[in-house]
Design a protein around this motif. Sequence first.
Motif, PDB file in Angstrom:
ATOM      1  N   ARG A  33      42.884  45.002  37.333  1.00  0.00           N
ATOM      2  CA  ARG A  33      43.907  45.635  37.677  1.00  0.00           C
ATOM      3  C   ARG A  33      44.565  44.544  38.257  1.00  0.00           C
ATOM      4  O   ARG A  33      43.586  44.036  39.119  1.00  0.00           O
ATOM      5  N   THR A  34      45.280  44.297  38.366  1.00  0.00           N
ATOM      6  CA  THR A  34      46.448  43.608  39.044  1.00  0.00           C
ATOM      7  C   THR A  34      46.724  44.133  40.743  1.00  0.00           C
ATOM      8  O   THR A  34      46.332  45.374  40.536  1.00  0.00           O
ATOM      9  N   ALA A  35      47.071  43.436  41.233  1.00  0.00           N
ATOM     10  CA  ALA A  35      47.249  43.805  42.574  1.00  0.00           C
ATOM     11  C   ALA A  35      48.640  45.388  42.696  1.00  0.00           C
ATOM     12  O   ALA A  35      48.347  46.079  42.992  1.00  0.00           O
ATOM     13  N   LYS A 106      43.955  47.351  51.412  1.00  0.00           N
ATOM     14  CA  LYS A 106      43.253  45.811  51.655  1.00  0.00           C
ATOM     15  C   LYS A 106      43.076  45.322  50.494  1.00  0.00           C
ATOM     16  O   LYS A 106      43.447  43.625  50.139  1.00  0.00           O
ATOM     17  N   MET A 107      42.287  45.049  49.183  1.00  0.00           N
ATOM     18  CA  MET A 107      42.321  44.421  47.946  1.00  0.00           C
ATOM     19  C   MET A 107      43.382  43.911  47.194  1.00  0.00           C
ATOM     20  O   MET A 107      42.932  43.122  47.000  1.00  0.00           O
ATOM     21  N   ALA A 108      44.684  44.333  47.127  1.00  0.00           N
ATOM     22  CA  ALA A 108      46.071  44.164  46.842  1.00  0.00           C
ATOM     23  C   ALA A 108      46.484  42.862  47.355  1.00  0.00           C
ATOM     24  O   ALA A 108      46.569  41.736  47.193  1.00  0.00           O
ATOM     25  N   LEU A 121      42.783  33.677  39.237  1.00  0.00           N
ATOM     26  CA  LEU A 121      42.670  35.204  38.610  1.00  0.00           C
ATOM     27  C   LEU A 121      42.653  35.463  37.635  1.00  0.00           C
ATOM     28  O   LEU A 121      44.203  35.039  37.505  1.00  0.00           O
ATOM     29  N   VAL A 122      41.962  36.533  37.169  1.00  0.00           N
ATOM     30  CA  VAL A 122      41.895  36.547  35.391  1.00  0.00           C
ATOM     31  C   VAL A 122      41.992  38.323  35.463  1.00  0.00           C
ATOM     32  O   VAL A 122      40.889  38.769  35.876  1.00  0.00           O
ATOM     33  N   ILE A 123      43.397  38.525  35.112  1.00  0.00           N
ATOM     34  CA  ILE A 123      43.054  40.013  34.951  1.00  0.00           C
ATOM     35  C   ILE A 123      42.966  40.419  33.777  1.00  0.00           C
ATOM     36  O   ILE A 123      43.638  40.610  32.365  1.00  0.00           O
ATOM     37  N   HIS A 124      41.369  41.233  33.195  1.00  0.00           N
ATOM     38  CA  HIS A 124      41.011  41.038  32.298  1.00  0.00           C
ATOM     39  C   HIS A 124      39.880  42.137  32.600  1.00  0.00           C
ATOM     40  O   HIS A 124      39.018  41.815  32.854  1.00  0.00           O
ATOM     41  N   GLY A 125      39.547  43.492  31.678  1.00  0.00           N
ATOM     42  CA  GLY A 125      38.125  44.008  32.186  1.00  0.00           C
ATOM     43  C   GLY A 125      37.047  43.022  31.393  1.00  0.00           C
ATOM     44  O   GLY A 125      36.987  42.885  30.569  1.00  0.00           O
TER      45      GLY A 125
END
Length: 412
Positions: A33-35, A106-108, A121-125
């Motif tokens: 997931r993205t921020a 926090k994580m975002a 940063l790679v947004i991918h399952g």
Amino acid sequence: MRKILIVGAGQSGLQLALGLQSQGYEVTLMSNRTADEIRSGRVMSTQCMFPTALRHERDLGLNFWESQAPRIEGLGVSVAGPDSARLIDWVGKLDGFAQSVDQRLKMAGWMETFAQRGGQLVIHGAAVGDLDFFARRYDLVLVAAGKGELVSMFGRDAERSVYAEPQRALAVAYVHGLGPRPEHPDFDAVRCNLVPGVGELFVMPTLTLSGRADILFWEGVPGGPVDAFQGVKDPSEHLALTLELMEKFLPWEYARATRVELTDAGGTLAGRYAPTVRKPIGRLPGGGLVLGVADVVVANDPITGQGSNSAAKCAAAYLAAIVEHGDKPFDEAWMQSAFDRYWQTAEPVTKWTNAMLAPPPEHVLNLLGAAGQLQPIADRFANGFDDPADFENFFFDPEKAAAYLASLTAGA
């Protein structure tokens, strides 16, 4: 420059990625997931981080919300009797403050910081096949995604896993509008309310997207009256059920919750999982090895509030192990030794958590009762949440518990 891939952007994955980044490693972080998706999504956890875990964040300069989050100075225990009266009620003072920051916030924030600092940063399952491909391109692959297909790579450690089934049904609601405890209105504390045979309700101050809030967290014995949230999809229905159970079993907590409302539409969560310790090394089809992180390899029930603390401690242990290893290969022996280093803090957590899931023996009930009259016991119990290894000295063994009680009452 050594290349490291971390799969999973929770407390441990992000803390480790940012720590390695600060040491000059070339870090790639994979998140499904993205921020923005994290920030606008459903709450992911309860989290109350005690001084040691907070120090690990502070050491890396990641304590972005420290001035905004409520300072939790105590930890209280109440035990309900058959008529819903309080049989036991006390609060222990923490040596240092604890804090809770909604992991969406926090994580975002940490993910954006990682990208701003030049991290890949790679947004991918990620599936096992993906890791098989990546393993040949990185010096080290770490799996910090505690749910989904990747966890199946790590076999259950039967010797260290006491339970095969979930021991609690979990239900979380983030709320605004909770009143103070009238007997201690001047400081914030986490409240552990125990209803024998039924479950536990934890109440903890937190910082969420819309500011100060409180978390109402039921842990229900499976099949019991609090195990009632399965199938409840509507957030307002979830909150109504939370309050109804509080009114029935814990009227003193319900009394300050009559005006609460959910912080947002994503402010509820329900589920269950079996506490499990897994083997730390995953083997890929192509022969590569990956190292499991935090709750991928040690998943305890949240009854002792240790998840985010253990994640921070695991990230700190792995960071030190990686940096100390220099340019030597991250082979199977190194992976096992890195996990063994983490297990030194995870083992006491696991032992204590598993004990708290079982009905308390007589000597533990005696300790909890005596803490209402003897403040040093209350304080020691509260600070055990920061250093669970101390429970070995006075909590598990009836003789040690009796000797500890005797040492406090000898001069009385």
